[in-house]
Design an enzyme around this catalytic site. Sequence first.
Site, short mmCIF file in Angstrom:
data_model
loop_
_atom_site.label_atom_id
_atom_site.label_comp_id
_atom_site.label_asym_id
_atom_site.label_seq_id
_atom_site.Cartn_x
_atom_site.Cartn_y
_atom_site.Cartn_z
CG HIS A 41 -2.43 0.48 1.03
ND1 HIS A 41 -3.53 0.18 1.20
CD2 HIS A 41 -2.14 2.18 0.48
CE1 HIS A 41 -4.40 1.22 0.61
NE2 HIS A 41 -3.12 2.55 0.01
CG HIS A 62 8.59 -0.54 -0.80
ND1 HIS A 62 7.69 -0.20 -1.38
CD2 HIS A 62 7.82 -1.12 0.82
CE1 HIS A 62 6.99 -0.52 -0.05
NE2 HIS A 62 6.53 -1.01 0.52
CD GLU A 63 5.43 -6.40 0.32
OE1 GLU A 63 6.01 -6.72 1.32
OE2 GLU A 63 5.15 -7.19 -0.64
CB CYS A 98 24.21 0.56 13.36
SG CYS A 98 23.28 0.44 11.62
CB CYS A 106 20.53 2.16 9.08
SG CYS A 106 22.33 1.82 8.27
NE ARG A 110 14.11 6.97 6.16
CZ ARG A 110 13.95 7.94 4.38
NH1 ARG A 110 14.14 8.60 4.41
NH2 ARG A 110 12.49 8.45 6.05
NE ARG A 364 2.42 -6.87 0.56
CZ ARG A 364 1.80 -6.02 1.12
NH1 ARG A 364 0.57 -5.91 0.75
NH2 ARG A 364 2.25 -4.74 2.33
P1 NAD Z 1 -3.70 -2.79 2.19
O1 NAD Z 1 -4.32 -1.34 1.36
O2 NAD Z 1 -3.46 -3.76 1.40
O3 NAD Z 1 -4.35 -2.93 4.40
C1 NAD Z 1 -5.15 -2.26 4.46
C2 NAD Z 1 -6.58 -3.01 5.32
O4 NAD Z 1 -7.52 -1.80 6.19
C3 NAD Z 1 -7.67 -2.82 4.07
O5 NAD Z 1 -8.09 -4.61 4.61
C4 NAD Z 1 -8.60 -1.93 3.79
O6 NAD Z 1 -10.29 -2.80 3.74
C5 NAD Z 1 -8.52 -1.71 6.00
N1 NAD Z 1 -9.23 -0.76 5.95
C6 NAD Z 1 -9.65 0.35 5.27
N2 NAD Z 1 -10.33 1.78 5.88
C7 NAD Z 1 -10.93 1.43 7.38
C8 NAD Z 1 -11.40 1.38 7.97
N3 NAD Z 1 -11.34 2.65 8.28
N4 NAD Z 1 -11.46 0.21 9.10
C9 NAD Z 1 -10.71 -0.11 9.20
N5 NAD Z 1 -10.13 -0.96 8.40
C10 NAD Z 1 -9.85 -0.57 7.41
O7 NAD Z 1 -2.36 -1.91 3.02
P2 NAD Z 1 -0.98 -2.90 3.50
O8 NAD Z 1 -0.36 -2.80 2.72
O9 NAD Z 1 -2.08 -4.15 4.73
O10 NAD Z 1 -0.96 -1.50 4.31
C11 NAD Z 1 -1.46 -1.19 5.25
C12 NAD Z 1 -0.67 0.43 5.70
O11 NAD Z 1 0.98 0.07 6.48
C13 NAD Z 1 -0.39 1.38 4.64
O12 NAD Z 1 -0.23 2.37 5.65
C14 NAD Z 1 1.24 1.44 4.78
O13 NAD Z 1 1.70 2.23 4.08
C15 NAD Z 1 1.68 1.18 6.10
N6 NAD Z 1 2.96 0.29 6.10
C16 NAD Z 1 3.90 0.58 6.77
C17 NAD Z 1 5.31 -0.52 7.15
C18 NAD Z 1 5.92 -0.03 8.67
O14 NAD Z 1 7.24 -0.04 8.11
N7 NAD Z 1 5.33 1.18 9.44
C19 NAD Z 1 5.59 -1.47 6.12
C20 NAD Z 1 4.57 -1.64 5.17
C21 NAD Z 1 3.17 -0.72 5.05
N1 AHE Z 2 7.39 9.09 2.54
C1 AHE Z 2 6.90 8.97 4.15
C2 AHE Z 2 7.19 7.83 5.05
C3 AHE Z 2 6.45 6.61 5.41
C4 AHE Z 2 6.93 5.51 5.77
O1 AHE Z 2 6.90 6.12 7.33
N2 AHE Z 2 7.93 4.62 5.41
C5 AHE Z 2 8.40 3.46 6.32
C6 AHE Z 2 7.87 1.97 5.77
S1 AHE Z 2 6.28 2.29 5.14
C7 AHE Z 2 6.77 0.29 4.25
O2 AHE Z 2 5.78 -0.20 3.47
C8 AHE Z 2 9.62 3.03 7.10
O3 AHE Z 2 9.86 2.78 7.01
N3 AHE Z 2 9.32 4.70 7.72
C9 AHE Z 2 10.97 5.10 8.71
C10 AHE Z 2 11.37 5.33 7.43
O4 AHE Z 2 13.23 5.90 7.93
O5 AHE Z 2 11.00 6.19 5.97
C11 AHE Z 2 7.00 10.40 4.69
O6 AHE Z 2 5.88 10.47 5.71
O7 AHE Z 2 8.09 11.34 4.79
ZN ZN Z 3 5.67 -1.76 2.18
#
Ligand code: NAD
Ligand code: AHE
Ligand code: ZN
Length: 369
Positions: A41, A62-63, A98, A106, A110, A364
Amino acid sequence: MKSRAAVAFAPGKPLEIVEIDVAPPKAGEVLIRITDTGVCHTDAFTLSGDDPEGVFPAVLGHEGAGVVVEVGEGVTSVKPGDHVIPLYTAECGECLFCKSGKTNLCTSVRATQGKGLMPDGTTRFSYNGEPIYHYMGCSTFSEYTVVAEVSLAKINPEANHEHVCLLGCGVTTGIGAVHNTAKVQPGDSVAVFGLGGIGLAVIQGARQAKAGRIIAIDTNPDKFELARQFGATDFVNPKDHDKPIQQVIVEMTGWGVDHSFECIGNVNVMRAALECAHRGWGQSVIIGVAGAGQEISTRPFQLVTGRKWMGTAFGGVKGRSQLPGMVEDAMKGEIELAPFVTHTMPLEEINEAFHLMHEGKSIRSVIKF
Ligand code: NAD
Ligand code: AHE
Ligand code: ZN
């Protein structure tokens, strides 16, 4: 060299499949042939134009998983033929972060990564002589890509790339958030908001941690069956309730859950996830990525009364040291990856992968080069 790539020329526009030019790897860089890449997403988020770091034109993705083709000067940790997963969270082993032993964040590459550039401040991609930007240090939507050596995990060459590419982001993030960030313990109660690739991986991690009740929450009930297969015990569609979802969860559990995870990127749901955490000790982990200008809010009383608000990137996993072991776990069946792959398609159909995601029809999609 020439490479087939899906290029994001402008925000909000479909990707275009074109043949780009890829320059050789410079010192400390590695040229990779990507074999498989998931669509996360976050790729859609950046393509939408909501990402403050989004630069265009760019090769997103990125995956992924792939094979090393060529290494630049001074590269010692990988060689041509090695199988690898590109990392959007590098691991140099030498920076303050790190060395701290406290985080996976890290900083070695970045700053340039966030500008769509290689560590020397330039790009290896071009099209018709014009520069094309990199993305998250990975750019896996190109058959050939260049990444920094510190942004590569070397993996078992026997691993199935169609599956382990998902360890490049979604599955590692969800499972890691449970074990490294929340540190879920046996018997703990868990609420998971959003049942895409990330939320389902959180559920898988929660089951590994022997959590007790695992409450799966999504506005799309089609997601519940897979959540059940991964170990969810309760299913809640906010649309079935006329009160705030945090109230529903608190009423289901007495005082709220031990751990909640926001896996959507919706700041209102982030608030709900915090507010359904148990008085006194409940904690809420933000995983979802919210757009430019969005902010979270709650009554400070929620924190005064013992709830903790946390966040995680890549599930707190250090990619070069920990990802190879996770690939081994997947090969032993200890991490399940196959159920996440609901669709596979060639690069030429990548826009369909975004369409399926937006329609809520995929978990996915994996692009096969
Ligand atoms: P996705 O779109 O596959 O899944 C999101 C899910 O949320 C869907 O099933 C959708 O129906 C549900 N949804 C949407 N609105 C909703 C609501 N109001 N209430 C309940 N459910 C709701 O997305 P994904 O690939 O699983 O990614 C999820 C999130 O995680 C995204 O924001 C993505 O950018 C983020 N992400 C963050 C990291 C990280 O490292 N922090 C890593 C990967 C992805
Ligand atoms: N570019 C965005 C930040 C996005 C973000 O938070 N990315 C996550 C990974 S999402 C993977 O699907 C993350 O790892 N954040 C830490 C980092 O170093 O980016 C923004 O808001 O600027
Ligand atoms: Zn991702």
